[in-house]
Design an enzyme around this catalytic site. Sequence first.
Site, PDB file in Angstrom:
ATOM      1  CB  VAL A  16      -0.947   0.002   1.224  1.00 17.81           C
ATOM      2  CG1 VAL A  16      -1.708   1.319   1.309  1.00 17.81           C
ATOM      3  CG2 VAL A  16      -1.904  -1.180   1.142  1.00 17.81           C
ATOM      4  CB  VAL A 134     -13.766  -0.493   7.056  1.00 21.64           C
ATOM      5  CG1 VAL A 134     -15.013  -1.320   6.767  1.00 21.64           C
ATOM      6  CG2 VAL A 134     -13.425  -0.525   8.533  1.00 21.64           C
ATOM      7  CE  LYS A 207     -11.280  -5.437   6.691  1.00 23.41           C
ATOM      8  NZ  LYS A 207     -11.164  -6.400   5.573  1.00 23.41           N
TER       9      LYS A 207
END
Lengths: 431, 431
Positions: A16, A134, A207
């Site tokens: 990421v 999430v 989440k």
Amino acid sequence: MESAPVRVGMLGCGNVGAALLILINEQHAAVARRTGLALEVGAVAVRDPGRDRNVPVDPGLFTDDPASVVANPEIDVVVEVMGGIDPAHRLVVEALERGKPVVTANKELLASHGPELYALAEGAGVDLLFEAAVAGAIPIMRLLRESLAGEPITRVMGIVNGTTNFILSRMAEEAMPYGEALAEAQRLGYAEADPTADVEGIDAAAKAAIMASLAFGVRVTADDVYREGISSITSEDIEFAGRLDHCIKLLAIAERRDVGDGPNIGVRVHPAMVPLDHPLASVRDSFNAVFVEGEAVGELMFYGRGAGGRPTASAVLGDLINAAGNLRRSHGARIGNLQPAVVTPIEELESAYYLEVEVDDRPGVLSRVAAVFGDHDVSIRSMEQEGLGVEARLIFITHAARERDLRATLEGLDGLDAVRSVGSMLRVVGD
Amino acid sequence: MESAPVRVGMLGCGNVGAALLILINEQHAAVARRTGLALEVGAVAVRDPGRDRNVPVDPGLFTDDPASVVANPEIDVVVEVMGGIDPAHRLVVEALERGKPVVTANKELLASHGPELYALAEGAGVDLLFEAAVAGAIPIMRLLRESLAGEPITRVMGIVNGTTNFILSRMAEEAMPYGEALAEAQRLGYAEADPTADVEGIDAAAKAAIMASLAFGVRVTADDVYREGISSITSEDIEFAGRLDHCIKLLAIAERRDVGDGPNIGVRVHPAMVPLDHPLASVRDSFNAVFVEGEAVGELMFYGRGAGGRPTASAVLGDLINAAGNLRRSHGARIGNLQPAVVTPIEELESAYYLEVEVDDRPGVLSRVAAVFGDHDVSIRSMEQEGLGVEARLIFITHAARERDLRATLEGLDGLDAVRSVGSMLRVVGD
């Protein structure tokens, strides 16, 4: 239009992080034109600063000391994409205490320490943004925090784990057994070698806790979430669900309950039968989606990629632009004061249920089975019977019933002589 | 936590306005707790202030002079829900010039005067928010403005008109002819007595212009949008689409084209064939959805109610909270400076096409028909032939081709002796 640059300090540079560095570089001009913000990477903390990462960043900006990035007065915004609880927790606290906005993709951290961190950010008046934590690329956090800030939300239901959705999709579409679908997910890199966190619903429960906090403004952590995974779902369950025009999805559900004083919520993760004409049923493969029900807004659904470097980086960049903009304007994105919540245990929640029961195929059995349901206040909506020689399979769908009563019914059925086995029990959602 | 109240001036009190007043009243405490904002209605301009509207507002706050609401120094934020261009345009300009943030649900106003109003708001540093103008309850404006501010968006495709989606759903699911489905939509209040604005794509084109402006940061008005409606879609088109595992949807499409210098975009509204496994295909009845494709984020879809008083009021309330929050923090929600756009005419855009052609059923015809495609650089992806006695029906799906070439192909086919008629032409999207 362009003001002084906003200097970004990154903690971590994995999938990421690297995708984010590339995206910041590519989109620099477009972001400046549309928002007036010049994003500039000031430092990147990694384990091995010497490694070539093929990212458009001056190698001199890499360091192996994340605390120095947080402490550096030249750094305006901290992006935490290292993952895990320690040292991420300490570093995020430190950044917020120094009045630096933090953007993080760390669901584990938020699911365990979220309420503490939200309060810290609120108190310090700085942003703590976590869109990517999430449902990856789906901007559900911003929707819950901002667009729906005035909406009386009643329920949020998410397919928030791409691995399990991939496995369940393969089982349904290719009539693949669970083990084979899991192996394919592992081959394709959707599932880890140890798939426990995904298939047992641990990732989805983290989440669910974050979604419940934002949807209802209450303090919820992963420990509050009732949890069942998909590892016991069989090909037969999927086939029966299909015959009843349903599919099976692993859902993370947070719902408001209008009982008692103050906020009372249910929050749970479990496989559920979903009617095929429900929007969640169309979410296939490794995609994620979050379905929101509100008193005024009706039904909303948000669909997209739940993982992957580039999609997740896009969500982080959206947060980063938001935090950088708020920094220039000297105010924070509000979460508001979270209230303590009464989390209702699963036993008290209501649902419709699917039950599969194998019985002796002889007269009077169905009436005795039905009596057990009635004794526990569980009302049967539909029943199908299938002969299997000397035994028969009964498929029940109930009306909404309390979990406690349903469990008592299961026990009662187990105690009947004529019942050979009580097979699958699945909650039915969205009918 | 609670600061001084933010006083709201409303222009109009129809369906959406009345639902908003009820929602503000119901959610007052929850909004204050979560955002620190106390929303207070200060004035409501309506045509007939004497009428009983059954809304929780002091009757003394109604006035028939909207200009007085805008001019009132006690009013902090203006909510325009009166609709139409005049006097809404003048009132919104006046409010922005006075430095008052404006929340509007008026797609017609934005589609014709949007670029002027965005620049005015940008220059004055005040909010102009209009979530409810496109796709009702779906927070697509905020997503494009904020969450996706750093995303290289390539295409936005929306089902943004609930009336036409209802009609097409009925035609497909109940095998209803167009006229009957339209009549049912009118009976249920989904379509007006004069359905032109919906069925000819005028409403969708207004929304396409707004979406294109925000997705690509360019100045686009409704006049720039190529437009075809659904009134010529036949039951046969729907049936053939189904046989090819497609459905027909009216789509509003805005896309970036990587040609020339500066922003070059395509923007159009027309019926399209959509594969049944595409997420847009699952959007049924009067629901809306917007599908966004971006280089980093991949595919996103947002689904919800496109109209209705309560859902639309929920979107307006989200904007109102945002504007009120920004007011207290003295800064505006940015749109950025829009660039002028080169809007590519439909003739230069590319698509795959579905074509139905009726021909004499004799040897050599297919080869002559195929030659016409080849002469105009249109490559055939698949062909199905169906005998109908002395004639035959040919169903073609092409590879991506330029609209100009496809039209030349249609003309060429029309000129062939053996071609009895060229039936439907539909663009195929999402394959």
